[in-house]
Design a protein around this motif. Sequence first.
Motif, PDB file in Angstrom:
ATOM      1  N   ALA A 139      37.531   1.079  48.243  1.00  0.00           N
ATOM      2  CA  ALA A 139      36.342   1.442  48.534  1.00  0.00           C
ATOM      3  C   ALA A 139      36.018   2.835  48.438  1.00  0.00           C
ATOM      4  N   ASP A 140      34.755   3.151  47.843  1.00  0.00           N
ATOM      5  CA  ASP A 140      34.652   4.852  47.811  1.00  0.00           C
ATOM      6  C   ASP A 140      32.978   4.847  47.886  1.00  0.00           C
ATOM      7  N   VAL A 141      32.577   5.824  48.188  1.00  0.00           N
ATOM      8  CA  VAL A 141      31.159   6.116  48.257  1.00  0.00           C
ATOM      9  C   VAL A 141      30.634   7.176  47.125  1.00  0.00           C
ATOM     10  N   TRP A 142      29.613   7.080  46.732  1.00  0.00           N
ATOM     11  CA  TRP A 142      28.912   8.089  45.754  1.00  0.00           C
ATOM     12  C   TRP A 142      27.758   8.512  46.630  1.00  0.00           C
ATOM     13  N   ASN A 143      27.676   9.955  46.661  1.00  0.00           N
ATOM     14  CA  ASN A 143      26.773  10.794  47.421  1.00  0.00           C
ATOM     15  C   ASN A 143      25.887  10.984  46.024  1.00  0.00           C
ATOM     16  N   LEU A 144      24.563  10.601  45.737  1.00  0.00           N
ATOM     17  CA  LEU A 144      23.925  10.864  44.686  1.00  0.00           C
ATOM     18  C   LEU A 144      23.059  12.159  44.995  1.00  0.00           C
ATOM     19  N   PRO A 145      22.449  12.424  43.909  1.00  0.00           N
ATOM     20  CA  PRO A 145      21.744  13.782  44.207  1.00  0.00           C
ATOM     21  C   PRO A 145      20.598  13.865  45.001  1.00  0.00           C
ATOM     22  N   ILE A 146      19.956  14.670  45.671  1.00  0.00           N
ATOM     23  CA  ILE A 146      19.037  14.702  46.652  1.00  0.00           C
ATOM     24  C   ILE A 146      17.637  14.680  45.829  1.00  0.00           C
ATOM     25  N   GLN A 147      16.959  13.588  45.818  1.00  0.00           N
ATOM     26  CA  GLN A 147      15.506  13.439  45.113  1.00  0.00           C
ATOM     27  C   GLN A 147      14.474  12.657  46.018  1.00  0.00           C
ATOM     28  N   LEU A 148      13.215  12.900  45.930  1.00  0.00           N
ATOM     29  CA  LEU A 148      12.296  12.215  46.526  1.00  0.00           C
ATOM     30  C   LEU A 148      12.243  12.507  48.052  1.00  0.00           C
ATOM     31  N   SER A 149      13.199  12.765  48.784  1.00  0.00           N
ATOM     32  CA  SER A 149      13.535  12.819  50.185  1.00  0.00           C
ATOM     33  C   SER A 149      14.429  14.012  50.311  1.00  0.00           C
TER      34      SER A 149
END
Length: 298
Positions: free
Chosen positions: A213-223
Motif C-alpha cells: 500500500a502507498d499514498v500519492w500526495n497530489l498537487p495542491i489545487q482549489l484548497s
Amino acid sequence: MSLLSWNCRGLKNLSSQNLGFISSIASTNSIDCIFLSETKCQVSCLEPFFSKLGFQGCKGFDADGTKGGLFLCWSRSIVVSMISTSKNHVCCSIKDVTGFIYYVAFVYGSPVFADRSEIWDNLTIIMDNNKGKWLLMGDFNQVENNNQKLGGSLVLKGATQFLDWKLTNHLLDIPYHGVNYTWTNNRSNSAAIYERLDKAFCNSDWKDNYPDADVWNLPIQLSDHSPLVLHLHKQSEGKRKRPYRLDAWSLHHPEVCEIIKREWEESPEGSPALSKEKFRIRLETFEVGASGLSRITK
C-alpha cells in the motif's frame, strides 16, 4: 481498491469547482471510498451528488454553520459499517471485495493545538475497543518533525505528544509519493509556509495484509491542502525502498548513541516492521526536541 482523503475547504456551493475536481480524481483512480473534511455544509447536501457518481452509502458529521463538516461515501464494491462519528473523526469497518475486514479512522485534527490531545485520546479508546487491523488517514493538522515543515517557526507544538501517541498505538507510516508538503498558507516569499499535515498510518496487522500500500500526495489545487489517494495494491516497480536516515549532526549527541545501544540490546517485540518503526520514531522524537537543529542541517 483506492481511498481518497481531502480537506476541501468548503462544498456549500454544489456548483463548486471542487466537486468536479473530486469527481475527476475518483474516476481516474478508481476510488472506492471518499473522505472529505471542512465541507462547511450538511451531509444531506452532498449525498445526491455523490450518489449520482455511483457511491451508494454516505455518513459524516454536519458542519457547525460555516465551520467543520465531515463527509464519507463509498462504492457498491465495499461494505462499510459505522463505529463512531464526531467533528474530528469518522470511524468504520470496511469489508473489501476479497472479504478482508479492517477498521478505518478518517481523521480531521483540530487546528487548535490545545484540542488535539483529546482527539488522539479518543482515537486510542476507539482502537482499544475495536482490536484488529487499523488504518488511519486524513488531515491530522500536526507536523511530526522539521522535515515536514518549510518556513515559519521552528517550534513544533504537539510533535512529541503525537509521536508518543503513534508509539502507544503501534502505528506505522504508510509510504508516500508526490509532493512533500500537503498544506500551504498561500503566502509568498519569506511569509510562505509549507507543512505535511495530511498522512496515512496503519498498524502491523493491517500492513501484513497490504504490504505494498502507498499514498500519492497530489498537487495542491482549489484548497490549501493536497488530496491524498491511498492505493492498497501497488504494482511492483522493482525499486528498493529508501531506509530511514539519521541526520549526521545527531551522531555527535550522546543521547543518540544511547538510543541505538539500548535498542540493539533490547529483545524485539512484535513484528520486525513495528520494531524498526519504534526505533525510527524514538530517533525522530530526539530530533524534534533538539532545538530545531535537524532542520538547520537540511
